[in-house]
Design a protein around this motif. Structure first.
Motif, PDB file in Angstrom:
ATOM      1  N   LEU A 230       0.814  -1.212   0.000  1.00  0.00           N
ATOM      2  CA  LEU A 230       0.000   0.000   0.000  1.00  0.00           C
ATOM      3  C   LEU A 230       0.847   1.261   0.000  1.00  0.00           C
ATOM      4  N   ALA A 231       2.035   1.209   0.560  1.00  0.00           N
ATOM      5  CA  ALA A 231       2.898   2.396   0.593  1.00  0.00           C
ATOM      6  C   ALA A 231       3.262   2.874  -0.816  1.00  0.00           C
ATOM      7  N   ILE A 232       3.267   1.947  -1.789  1.00  0.00           N
ATOM      8  CA  ILE A 232       3.517   2.315  -3.186  1.00  0.00           C
ATOM      9  C   ILE A 232       2.201   2.543  -3.924  1.00  0.00           C
ATOM     10  N   VAL A 233       1.232   1.679  -3.666  1.00  0.00           N
ATOM     11  CA  VAL A 233      -0.048   1.730  -4.386  1.00  0.00           C
ATOM     12  C   VAL A 233      -0.791   3.033  -4.152  1.00  0.00           C
ATOM     13  N   VAL A 234      -0.862   3.466  -2.899  1.00  0.00           N
ATOM     14  CA  VAL A 234      -1.687   4.628  -2.552  1.00  0.00           C
ATOM     15  C   VAL A 234      -1.253   5.902  -3.275  1.00  0.00           C
ATOM     16  N   PRO A 235       0.035   6.289  -3.242  1.00  0.00           N
ATOM     17  CA  PRO A 235       0.420   7.496  -3.983  1.00  0.00           C
ATOM     18  C   PRO A 235       0.211   7.373  -5.491  1.00  0.00           C
ATOM     19  N   VAL A 236       0.472   6.176  -6.052  1.00  0.00           N
ATOM     20  CA  VAL A 236       0.309   5.990  -7.492  1.00  0.00           C
ATOM     21  C   VAL A 236      -1.153   6.116  -7.894  1.00  0.00           C
ATOM     22  N   VAL A 237      -2.033   5.456  -7.162  1.00  0.00           N
ATOM     23  CA  VAL A 237      -3.462   5.524  -7.466  1.00  0.00           C
ATOM     24  C   VAL A 237      -3.961   6.962  -7.343  1.00  0.00           C
ATOM     25  N   THR A 238      -3.487   7.673  -6.336  1.00  0.00           N
ATOM     26  CA  THR A 238      -3.894   9.069  -6.155  1.00  0.00           C
ATOM     27  C   THR A 238      -3.490   9.919  -7.352  1.00  0.00           C
TER      28      THR A 238
ATOM     29  N   LEU B 136      -0.254   4.003  10.703  1.00  0.00           N
ATOM     30  CA  LEU B 136      -0.644   2.600  10.752  1.00  0.00           C
ATOM     31  C   LEU B 136       0.214   1.764   9.808  1.00  0.00           C
ATOM     32  N   SER B 137       0.404   0.489  10.147  1.00  0.00           N
ATOM     33  CA  SER B 137       1.217  -0.408   9.324  1.00  0.00           C
ATOM     34  C   SER B 137       0.460  -0.821   8.076  1.00  0.00           C
ATOM     35  N   ASP B 138       1.208  -1.349   7.092  1.00  0.00           N
ATOM     36  CA  ASP B 138       0.611  -1.811   5.844  1.00  0.00           C
ATOM     37  C   ASP B 138      -0.390  -2.927   6.098  1.00  0.00           C
ATOM     38  N   ALA B 139      -0.079  -3.823   7.040  1.00  0.00           N
ATOM     39  CA  ALA B 139      -0.975  -4.940   7.344  1.00  0.00           C
ATOM     40  C   ALA B 139      -2.297  -4.454   7.924  1.00  0.00           C
ATOM     41  N   VAL B 140      -2.214  -3.515   8.855  1.00  0.00           N
ATOM     42  CA  VAL B 140      -3.442  -2.980   9.472  1.00  0.00           C
ATOM     43  C   VAL B 140      -4.278  -2.239   8.447  1.00  0.00           C
ATOM     44  N   LEU B 141      -3.632  -1.416   7.623  1.00  0.00           N
ATOM     45  CA  LEU B 141      -4.356  -0.685   6.581  1.00  0.00           C
ATOM     46  C   LEU B 141      -4.995  -1.646   5.579  1.00  0.00           C
ATOM     47  N   GLY B 142      -4.263  -2.705   5.221  1.00  0.00           N
ATOM     48  CA  GLY B 142      -4.793  -3.679   4.272  1.00  0.00           C
ATOM     49  C   GLY B 142      -6.027  -4.386   4.805  1.00  0.00           C
TER      50      GLY B 142
ATOM     51  N   GLY C 152     -10.603   8.093   1.982  1.00  0.00           N
ATOM     52  CA  GLY C 152      -9.824   8.390   0.783  1.00  0.00           C
ATOM     53  C   GLY C 152      -8.370   8.663   1.084  1.00  0.00           C
ATOM     54  N   ALA C 153      -8.082   9.429   2.134  1.00  0.00           N
ATOM     55  CA  ALA C 153      -6.703   9.763   2.470  1.00  0.00           C
ATOM     56  C   ALA C 153      -5.976   8.602   3.139  1.00  0.00           C
ATOM     57  N   ALA C 154      -6.674   7.832   3.954  1.00  0.00           N
ATOM     58  CA  ALA C 154      -6.035   6.714   4.656  1.00  0.00           C
ATOM     59  C   ALA C 154      -5.719   5.570   3.715  1.00  0.00           C
ATOM     60  N   PHE C 155      -6.588   5.327   2.716  1.00  0.00           N
ATOM     61  CA  PHE C 155      -6.422   4.197   1.811  1.00  0.00           C
ATOM     62  C   PHE C 155      -6.008   4.606   0.404  1.00  0.00           C
ATOM     63  N   GLY C 156      -6.011   5.908   0.102  1.00  0.00           N
ATOM     64  CA  GLY C 156      -5.663   6.367  -1.230  1.00  0.00           C
ATOM     65  C   GLY C 156      -6.768   6.173  -2.243  1.00  0.00           C
TER      66      GLY C 156
ATOM     67  N   LEU D 234     -15.313  -9.528  -3.659  1.00  0.00           N
ATOM     68  CA  LEU D 234     -14.225 -10.476  -3.899  1.00  0.00           C
ATOM     69  C   LEU D 234     -12.866  -9.865  -3.561  1.00  0.00           C
ATOM     70  N   ALA D 235     -12.657  -8.604  -3.959  1.00  0.00           N
ATOM     71  CA  ALA D 235     -11.378  -7.947  -3.665  1.00  0.00           C
ATOM     72  C   ALA D 235     -11.195  -7.752  -2.167  1.00  0.00           C
ATOM     73  N   GLY D 236     -12.270  -7.381  -1.473  1.00  0.00           N
ATOM     74  CA  GLY D 236     -12.188  -7.200  -0.017  1.00  0.00           C
ATOM     75  C   GLY D 236     -11.837  -8.483   0.699  1.00  0.00           C
ATOM     76  N   ILE D 237     -12.472  -9.590   0.291  1.00  0.00           N
ATOM     77  CA  ILE D 237     -12.169 -10.894   0.897  1.00  0.00           C
ATOM     78  C   ILE D 237     -10.713 -11.268   0.603  1.00  0.00           C
ATOM     79  N   GLY D 238     -10.276 -10.989  -0.623  1.00  0.00           N
ATOM     80  CA  GLY D 238      -8.895 -11.294  -0.970  1.00  0.00           C
ATOM     81  C   GLY D 238      -7.891 -10.538  -0.111  1.00  0.00           C
ATOM     82  N   LEU D 239      -8.195  -9.269   0.178  1.00  0.00           N
ATOM     83  CA  LEU D 239      -7.312  -8.486   1.038  1.00  0.00           C
ATOM     84  C   LEU D 239      -7.240  -9.060   2.448  1.00  0.00           C
ATOM     85  N   LEU D 240      -8.359  -9.531   2.961  1.00  0.00           N
ATOM     86  CA  LEU D 240      -8.389 -10.094   4.312  1.00  0.00           C
ATOM     87  C   LEU D 240      -7.641 -11.424   4.380  1.00  0.00           C
ATOM     88  N   LEU D 241      -7.585 -12.145   3.255  1.00  0.00           N
ATOM     89  CA  LEU D 241      -6.949 -13.462   3.244  1.00  0.00           C
ATOM     90  C   LEU D 241      -5.489 -13.429   2.791  1.00  0.00           C
ATOM     91  N   ARG D 242      -5.028 -12.282   2.300  1.00  0.00           N
ATOM     92  CA  ARG D 242      -3.670 -12.238   1.704  1.00  0.00           C
ATOM     93  C   ARG D 242      -2.589 -12.486   2.755  1.00  0.00           C
TER      94      ARG D 242
END
Length: 246
Positions: A42-50, A94-100, A144-148, A238-246
């Protein structure tokens, strides 16, 4: 870009194409962030998506500026500013795991809500504007700001409450995302999240995003609103479940 594998880069190209097709079709690409976060940090994804979201939304907002419901945007401003400040603080602390995990809960929860609520105007139409605008815009800006991302579906609740037609809905949503994304981007920049790898991934995403926008533009006139809404909602679950299981 030593930190990302060939698979991660290929996945990012595929997701940016699909995500920006959805973005041009609906005005927001709800699936983009959770799908990328399945295999990228997420540390890379969030700025790029923004950054990519701002660039794509500018194009939509400028082309359809005559359809933007400007009078309905002003009440969102003070509460969105407060929400962005809170969200940036959470993202940095917050850590990447908690945010995810939190993103997975939010994404799947919204997808289930969208699937179960059915079509038609929301019951919030009976509420006074002040009771809808303040909590919704503050919370949307925090998310929006916490998750990008993921602010779009929440602001969509407000636009549905206004009962905007498809064209004004997309144009107004794009104007909201330009303003919110610019504020978030400046915040990430000040916190040092726009590094070399982030900018390189952004450059790689441009061709995929342009392809997705072209696909979305072709599909926009043919889309069935209810069928499209349900398809996006199912993908979110489906994407939300995938994030919880990753």
């Amino acid at each position: 870009m030593d930190g990302l594998s060939t698979f991660q880069l290929g996945w990012a190209a595929l997701v940016f194409t699909a995500g920006f097709a959805i973005r041009n079709l609906a005005g927001f690409g709800a699936i983009l962030l959770p799908a990328l976060a399945l295999f990228l940090p997420l540390a890379i994804v969030v700025p790029v998506v923004t950054l990519m979201a701002v660039l794509s939304s500018i194009g939509i907002a400028v082309r359809h500026r005559d359809e933007i419901a400007w009078s309905h945007l002003r009440p969102l401003v003070p509460f969105s500013l407060i929400g962005v400040a809170i969200g940036l603080y959470l993202f940095d602390r917050l850590s990447d795991a908690v945010l995810g995990d939190a993103l997975g809960v939010c994404v799947s929860g919204f997808g289930l809500y969208s699937l179960l609520r059915g079509s038609g105007a929301t019951a919030a139409r009976r509420w006074p504007r002040w009771a809808v605008v303040a909590p919704l815009s503050t919370f949307a800006a925090v998310i929006g700001a916490a998750f990008g991302g993921m602010a779009g579906p929440l602001y969509a609740v407000y636009l549905e409450w206004l009962q905007l037609a498809k064209g004004p809905f997309r144009a107004t949503m794009s104007a909201i995302l330009v303003a919110l994304g610019t504020l978030r981007g400046l915040g990430y920049l000040s916190l040092g999240y726009f590094d070399r790898d982030t900018l390189l991934l952004s450059a790689m995403a441009v061709p995929s995003a342009l392809l997705g926008l072209a696909i979305g533009a072709r599909l926009h006139a043919r889309a069935t609103p209810e069928g499209f809404r349900r398809a996006v909602a199912a993908l979110l679950v489906l994407a939300g479940i995938g994030l919880l299981l990753r």
